[in-house]
Write a protein that holds these residues in place. Structure first.
Motif, PDB file in Angstrom:
ATOM      1  N   MET A   1      39.738  27.065  40.231  1.00 44.84           N
ATOM      2  CA  MET A   1      40.293  28.382  40.050  1.00 44.84           C
ATOM      3  C   MET A   1      41.154  28.723  41.267  1.00 44.84           C
ATOM      4  O   MET A   1      40.778  28.453  42.389  1.00 44.84           O
ATOM      5  N   ARG A   2      42.296  29.327  41.018  1.00 41.99           N
ATOM      6  CA  ARG A   2      43.233  29.708  42.077  1.00 41.99           C
ATOM      7  C   ARG A   2      43.182  31.212  42.284  1.00 41.99           C
ATOM      8  O   ARG A   2      43.147  31.967  41.314  1.00 41.99           O
ATOM      9  N   GLY A   3      43.193  31.612  43.544  1.00 41.00           N
ATOM     10  CA  GLY A   3      43.074  33.032  43.817  1.00 41.00           C
ATOM     11  C   GLY A   3      44.008  33.538  44.889  1.00 41.00           C
ATOM     12  O   GLY A   3      44.632  32.771  45.622  1.00 41.00           O
ATOM     13  N   ALA A   4      44.053  34.866  44.970  1.00 42.43           N
ATOM     14  CA  ALA A   4      44.786  35.565  46.020  1.00 42.43           C
ATOM     15  C   ALA A   4      43.835  36.573  46.643  1.00 42.43           C
ATOM     16  O   ALA A   4      42.982  37.138  45.962  1.00 42.43           O
ATOM     17  N   ILE A   5      43.983  36.781  47.936  1.00 42.05           N
ATOM     18  CA  ILE A   5      43.210  37.784  48.657  1.00 42.05           C
ATOM     19  C   ILE A   5      44.150  38.924  49.014  1.00 42.05           C
ATOM     20  O   ILE A   5      45.276  38.687  49.467  1.00 42.05           O
ATOM     21  N   TYR A   6      43.678  40.151  48.784  1.00 41.35           N
ATOM     22  CA  TYR A   6      44.431  41.324  49.224  1.00 41.35           C
ATOM     23  C   TYR A   6      43.532  42.159  50.118  1.00 41.35           C
ATOM     24  O   TYR A   6      42.477  42.639  49.690  1.00 41.35           O
ATOM     25  N   SER A   7      43.930  42.301  51.371  1.00 44.24           N
ATOM     26  CA  SER A   7      43.198  43.103  52.351  1.00 44.24           C
ATOM     27  C   SER A   7      44.117  44.212  52.849  1.00 44.24           C
ATOM     28  O   SER A   7      45.283  43.970  53.151  1.00 44.24           O
ATOM     29  N   ARG A   8      43.555  45.422  52.942  1.00 48.01           N
ATOM     30  CA  ARG A   8      44.356  46.556  53.410  1.00 48.01           C
ATOM     31  C   ARG A   8      43.496  47.503  54.235  1.00 48.01           C
ATOM     32  O   ARG A   8      42.334  47.743  53.911  1.00 48.01           O
ATOM     33  N   VAL A   9      44.072  47.981  55.304  1.00 50.61           N
ATOM     34  CA  VAL A   9      43.495  49.069  56.084  1.00 50.61           C
ATOM     35  C   VAL A   9      44.565  50.156  56.194  1.00 50.61           C
ATOM     36  O   VAL A   9      45.741  49.900  55.965  1.00 50.61           O
TER      37      VAL A   9
END
Length: 97
Positions: free
Chosen positions: A1-9
Motif C-alpha cells: 500500500m502506498r501512502g502520503a503523510i500530512y502534518s500541520r501545525v
C-alpha cells in the motif's frame, strides 16, 4: 500500500516533527510505503495552504491512503474536513487518523 503523510501545525514556533515521526512509525508497522510527506506551518483556518494543495492533487495512481495525526490537521473547519474526506473517497483514497 502506498501512502502520503500530512502534518500541520498552526504557528512557526510549533513543530510538526512528532506528528510526522509517529505517522512514519505507523506506516512502517503496517506495511505502508510512504511516497510523499507534506509538512506545513500554517493555520488550519486558511484555505490557501501550499502543501495541502499538493496533497489534494494526488490521485489513486499515486497513493492509496493519507495518514494524518488527527482530523483537525486537515482543517479547523468541520465542513472543509467533510468535503476533503469526500473528495479523497471519490478518488478511492482513504484517510487514516
Amino acid at each position: 500500500m502506498r501512502g502520503a503523510i500530512y502534518s500541520r501545525v498552526s504557528t512557526e514556533i510549533q513543530d510538526y516533527g512528532k506528528q510526522t515521526d509517529e505517522l512514519k512509525d505507523y506506516a512502517a508497522r503496517n506495511n505502508i510505503e510512504v511516497k510523499y510527506i507534506f509538512e506545513e506551518k500554517v493555520s488550519g483556518f486558511k484555505d490557501d495552504r501550499t502543501e495541502f494543495k499538493k496533497l489534494e492533487k494526488l490521485t489513486k495512481n499515486d497513493i492509496d491512503i493519507i495518514l494524518v495525526w488527527e482530523l483537525s490537521r486537515l482543517s479547523r473547519r468541520s465542513i472543509f474536513i467533510q468535503q476533503t474526506v469526500k473528495n479523497f473517497a471519490n478518488k478511492g483514497i482513504c484517510i487514516f487518523y
